[in-house]
Design a protein around this motif. Structure first.
Motif, PDB file in Angstrom:
ATOM      1  N   MET A 155       0.723  -1.219   0.119  1.00  0.00           N
ATOM      2  CA  MET A 155       0.101  -0.025   0.035  1.00  0.00           C
ATOM      3  C   MET A 155       0.949   1.224   0.131  1.00  0.00           C
ATOM      4  N   ASN A 156       1.774   1.154   0.847  1.00  0.00           N
ATOM      5  CA  ASN A 156       2.861   2.430   0.856  1.00  0.00           C
ATOM      6  C   ASN A 156       3.458   2.680  -0.426  1.00  0.00           C
ATOM      7  N   VAL A 157       3.619   1.829  -1.156  1.00  0.00           N
ATOM      8  CA  VAL A 157       4.382   2.136  -2.533  1.00  0.00           C
ATOM      9  C   VAL A 157       3.572   3.231  -3.430  1.00  0.00           C
ATOM     10  N   GLN A 158       2.107   3.183  -3.254  1.00  0.00           N
ATOM     11  CA  GLN A 158       1.438   4.307  -3.931  1.00  0.00           C
ATOM     12  C   GLN A 158       1.546   5.526  -3.319  1.00  0.00           C
ATOM     13  N   LEU A 159       1.744   5.601  -2.098  1.00  0.00           N
ATOM     14  CA  LEU A 159       1.711   6.937  -1.318  1.00  0.00           C
ATOM     15  C   LEU A 159       3.006   7.821  -1.314  1.00  0.00           C
ATOM     16  N   GLU A 160       2.705   9.064  -1.324  1.00  0.00           N
ATOM     17  CA  GLU A 160       3.708  10.223  -1.321  1.00  0.00           C
ATOM     18  C   GLU A 160       4.226  10.107   0.123  1.00  0.00           C
TER      19      GLU A 160
ATOM     20  N   ALA B 201     -11.970   6.259   5.537  1.00  0.00           N
ATOM     21  CA  ALA B 201     -10.478   6.606   5.871  1.00  0.00           C
ATOM     22  C   ALA B 201     -10.953   7.020   7.647  1.00  0.00           C
ATOM     23  N   ALA B 202     -12.021   7.708   7.803  1.00  0.00           N
ATOM     24  CA  ALA B 202     -12.245   8.065   9.082  1.00  0.00           C
ATOM     25  C   ALA B 202     -12.324   6.790   9.962  1.00  0.00           C
ATOM     26  N   GLN B 203     -12.950   5.746   9.681  1.00  0.00           N
ATOM     27  CA  GLN B 203     -13.513   4.888  10.222  1.00  0.00           C
ATOM     28  C   GLN B 203     -11.943   3.714  10.370  1.00  0.00           C
ATOM     29  N   LEU B 204     -11.106   4.029   9.411  1.00  0.00           N
ATOM     30  CA  LEU B 204     -10.107   3.033   9.673  1.00  0.00           C
ATOM     31  C   LEU B 204      -9.226   3.700  10.797  1.00  0.00           C
ATOM     32  N   HIS B 205      -9.216   5.066  10.947  1.00  0.00           N
ATOM     33  CA  HIS B 205      -8.448   5.655  11.867  1.00  0.00           C
ATOM     34  C   HIS B 205      -9.165   5.524  13.371  1.00  0.00           C
ATOM     35  N   VAL B 206     -10.181   5.301  13.432  1.00  0.00           N
ATOM     36  CA  VAL B 206     -11.144   4.788  14.658  1.00  0.00           C
ATOM     37  C   VAL B 206     -10.410   3.217  14.849  1.00  0.00           C
TER      38      VAL B 206
ATOM     39  N   SER C 123      -2.075  -1.806  13.717  1.00  0.00           N
ATOM     40  CA  SER C 123      -2.459  -0.156  13.843  1.00  0.00           C
ATOM     41  C   SER C 123      -1.526   0.740  12.984  1.00  0.00           C
ATOM     42  N   ASP C 124      -0.596   0.258  12.382  1.00  0.00           N
ATOM     43  CA  ASP C 124       0.348   0.661  11.202  1.00  0.00           C
ATOM     44  C   ASP C 124      -0.522   0.537  10.036  1.00  0.00           C
ATOM     45  N   TRP C 125      -0.921  -0.792  10.152  1.00  0.00           N
ATOM     46  CA  TRP C 125      -1.868  -1.049   8.568  1.00  0.00           C
ATOM     47  C   TRP C 125      -3.012  -0.349   8.569  1.00  0.00           C
ATOM     48  N   PHE C 126      -3.606  -0.139   9.596  1.00  0.00           N
ATOM     49  CA  PHE C 126      -4.939   0.879   9.645  1.00  0.00           C
ATOM     50  C   PHE C 126      -4.606   2.305   9.213  1.00  0.00           C
ATOM     51  N   PHE C 127      -3.324   2.836   9.550  1.00  0.00           N
ATOM     52  CA  PHE C 127      -3.046   4.202   9.247  1.00  0.00           C
ATOM     53  C   PHE C 127      -2.754   4.265   7.723  1.00  0.00           C
TER      54      PHE C 127
END
Length: 190
Positions: free
Chosen positions: A107-112, A126-131, A164-168
């Motif tokens: 997932m992180n490869v896609q992100l800046e 995204a909001a629910q994943l942060h919860v 928790s890192d995965w959810f972030f």
């Protein structure tokens, strides 16, 4: 196979509950708090899944199943007796942690790279994943606290840490691969 013919048993009416090995403990016991918070996380994750689809939903479904494994692990003390048990208890294993790490990396490869902290929010998913992330952190803290007084599976704590890192990272993916992340602006409202 689990068979539940009757949902209420009345055995917990005086403030105790049974662990996976049959021992009865107070409902506020540290072990019950750890696996109870894992159950809470699974429920919150179920709400997040209302907003997910495709590969993300499949990954969240796998995690929900893992969380049941984790709850089964945490509710079963007597780590030393595992090897001799006729029916060894279910334990979280290192390959489950590795799968999370592999998925985080993909997932992180896609992100800046982040140049600011982000605020929980953006899309509904995204909001629910942060919860989910914050409940996972609480479950981790409670499991670490439990590990200070009783033996628990180290992979269980590692799993929660990585989860928790995965959810972030998944929350960033759910925010248009980070394009819709809500950035923290330090001191913006002074």
């Amino acid at each position: 196979m689990v068979v539940l013919n009757k949902i209420y048993t009345r055995t917990g009416d005086k403030g105790t509950t049974a662990l996976g090995n049959g021992d009865r403990v107070a409902k506020h016991d540290a072990r019950v708090a750890a696996y109870g918070t894992t159950d809470e996380l699974n429920s919150v994750l179920g709400v997040a899944r209302l907003h997910s689809e495709g590969e993300m939903d499949a990954a969240l479904a796998r995690i929900q199943n893992d969380l049941f494994d984790l709850g089964a692990d945490l509710c079963r003390p007597d780590m030393a007796k595992d090897a001799a048990a006729e029916y060894p208890p279910l334990r979280v294993v290192a390959s489950q942690v590795l799968r999370l790490e592999t998925e985080i990396d993909a997932m992180n490869v896609q992100l800046e790279p982040l140049r600011s902290f982000i605020l929980p929010g953006g899309s509904a998913l995204a909001a629910q994943l942060h919860v989910c992330r914050t409940v996972a952190r609480r479950a981790e803290r409670l499991s670490v606290e439990l590990s200070q007084v009783e033996d628990i599976n180290a992979d269980a704590v590692t799993y929660l840490n990585r989860l928790s890192d995965w959810f972030f990272v998944a929350a960033r993916v759910a925010n248009d691969n980070g394009q819709s992340d809500v950035l923290w602006i330090p001191g913006a409202n002074r």
